[in-house]
Enzyme design. Sequence first.
Site, mmCIF file in Angstrom:
data_model
loop_
_atom_site.group_PDB
_atom_site.id
_atom_site.type_symbol
_atom_site.label_atom_id
_atom_site.label_comp_id
_atom_site.label_asym_id
_atom_site.label_seq_id
_atom_site.Cartn_x
_atom_site.Cartn_y
_atom_site.Cartn_z
ATOM 1 N N HIS A 68 0.643 -1.218 -0.021
ATOM 2 C CA HIS A 68 -0.065 0.212 -0.146
ATOM 3 C C HIS A 68 0.879 1.231 0.092
ATOM 4 C CE1 HIS A 68 0.393 -0.520 4.287
ATOM 5 N NE2 HIS A 68 0.514 0.639 4.608
ATOM 6 N N ASP A 84 -18.259 3.012 -2.490
ATOM 7 C CA ASP A 84 -19.593 2.571 -2.107
ATOM 8 C C ASP A 84 -19.834 2.948 -0.820
ATOM 9 O OD1 ASP A 84 -18.550 0.944 -0.192
ATOM 10 O OD2 ASP A 84 -18.393 -0.998 -1.623
ATOM 11 N N THR A 87 -17.266 1.725 1.921
ATOM 12 C CA THR A 87 -15.912 2.300 1.930
ATOM 13 C C THR A 87 -15.800 3.673 2.314
ATOM 14 O OG1 THR A 87 -15.257 0.389 0.353
ATOM 15 C CG2 THR A 87 -13.901 2.374 0.422
ATOM 16 N N ASN A 120 -27.661 3.078 -3.393
ATOM 17 C CA ASN A 120 -28.830 3.286 -3.400
ATOM 18 C C ASN A 120 -29.546 4.571 -2.714
ATOM 19 O OD1 ASN A 120 -31.757 2.552 -1.303
ATOM 20 N ND2 ASN A 120 -31.924 1.554 -3.151
ATOM 21 N N CYS A 153 -31.109 -1.625 -8.323
ATOM 22 C CA CYS A 153 -31.954 -2.436 -7.580
ATOM 23 C C CYS A 153 -33.363 -1.842 -8.075
ATOM 24 C CB CYS A 153 -31.886 -1.855 -6.191
ATOM 25 S SG CYS A 153 -31.732 -0.150 -6.054
HETATM 26 C C1 LIG Z 1 -26.105 -6.815 -5.943
HETATM 27 C C2 LIG Z 1 -25.412 -5.902 -5.054
HETATM 28 C C3 LIG Z 1 -25.130 -4.444 -5.224
HETATM 29 C C4 LIG Z 1 -24.931 -3.567 -4.406
HETATM 30 N N1 LIG Z 1 -24.674 -1.996 -4.805
HETATM 31 C C5 LIG Z 1 -24.252 -1.206 -4.056
HETATM 32 C C6 LIG Z 1 -23.940 0.071 -4.276
HETATM 33 O O1 LIG Z 1 -24.189 0.522 -5.643
HETATM 34 N N2 LIG Z 1 -23.605 0.790 -3.484
HETATM 35 C C7 LIG Z 1 -23.178 0.399 -2.043
HETATM 36 O O2 LIG Z 1 -22.885 1.563 -1.290
HETATM 37 N N3 LIG Z 1 -23.297 -0.647 -1.737
HETATM 38 C C8 LIG Z 1 -23.851 -1.827 -2.473
HETATM 39 N N4 LIG Z 1 -23.902 -3.010 -2.254
HETATM 40 C C9 LIG Z 1 -23.429 -3.298 -0.924
HETATM 41 C C10 LIG Z 1 -21.894 -3.460 -0.744
HETATM 42 O O3 LIG Z 1 -21.628 -4.662 -1.639
HETATM 43 C C11 LIG Z 1 -21.539 -3.796 0.421
HETATM 44 O O4 LIG Z 1 -21.769 -2.835 1.325
HETATM 45 C C12 LIG Z 1 -20.194 -4.539 0.884
HETATM 46 O O5 LIG Z 1 -19.987 -4.844 1.822
HETATM 47 C C13 LIG Z 1 -19.105 -3.487 0.244
HETATM 48 O O6 LIG Z 1 -17.863 -3.882 0.375
HETATM 49 P P1 LIG Z 1 -16.441 -2.983 -0.043
HETATM 50 O O7 LIG Z 1 -16.979 -1.484 0.388
HETATM 51 O O8 LIG Z 1 -15.360 -3.458 0.795
HETATM 52 O O9 LIG Z 1 -16.392 -3.034 -1.489
HETATM 53 C C14 LIG Z 1 -24.280 -3.719 -3.179
HETATM 54 C C15 LIG Z 1 -24.495 -5.192 -2.742
HETATM 55 C C16 LIG Z 1 -25.172 -6.204 -3.757
HETATM 56 C C17 LIG Z 1 -25.281 -7.625 -3.201
#
Ligand SMILES: Cc1cc2nc3c(=O)[nH]c(=O)nc-3n(C[C@H](O)[C@H](O)[C@H](O)COP(=O)(O)O)c2cc1C
Length: 198
Positions: A68, A84, A87, A120, A153
């Site tokens: 990193h 998202d 994070t 969302n 969604c």
């Molecule tokens: C099909 C699907 C779509 C998702 N889309 C989003 C999204 O657009 N934005 C978001 O904040 N979380 C979304 N989520 C939830 C995140 O994937 C979840 O919070 C995940 O733990 C994020 O991990 P990361 O931040 O380590 O990548 C989604 C989950 C699923 C199953």
Amino acid sequence: MRLEFLEWRWYKMNFEEQRPRDWSLLFEIQLVVTKNSLFFFDTNAVQVNIYQDEDEWKWNNIGDPILHIELRRWADIMVICPLDANTLAKIANGLCDNLLTCIVRAWDQKKPLLFAPAMNTLMWEHVITKKQIETLTGFGYIEIPCVAKKLACADVGMGAMASVETIVEKIVEYIAVLQHGHSEGAETKTEVKESLET
Ligand SMILES: Cc1cc2nc3c(=O)[nH]c(=O)nc-3n(C[C@H](O)[C@H](O)[C@H](O)COP(=O)(O)O)c2cc1C
């Protein structure tokens, strides 16, 4: 993302004769993914180095490179897209429990860090989102605002990631600023945009 200064100069000199559409001529990209992001795309379809959390833990001895830190030294610009809600919350609170958030935590504040939120609509409208986005912009990070449209969604509303064109435009703007400073940057930005359009 690291700028290729020599290639950039070459590009500027040959701008009229040869307008490269291959952006790797202008900069190198290394992609850092979270474990959950791998659900959303095929890594084989991406022609750049991809780093995952496991790559961080190949470290053995004092003095060995720490991924990193190496990546943040290497990069001139960091772009988190999509960012998202999970994070976003981690970064706003200084958490660093994976490769991506460790790079952000170790990021040199003098270098641009751009982020494109995506979530969302109700997640977006939650009061905590605004606070966390403001925390990131307060750090000096640059928001590429989300847009309203039909989401994955099927809800319709704010929370969709900005278009790829918007994100590229913003990146180009910061590359131009890094290359030439603010005023000349505007000119370079126009040239780069024109090369994409022709
Ligand atoms: C099909 C699907 C779509 C998702 N889309 C989003 C999204 O657009 N934005 C978001 O904040 N979380 C979304 N989520 C939830 C995140 O994937 C979840 O919070 C995940 O733990 C994020 O991990 P990361 O931040 O380590 O990548 C989604 C989950 C699923 C199953």
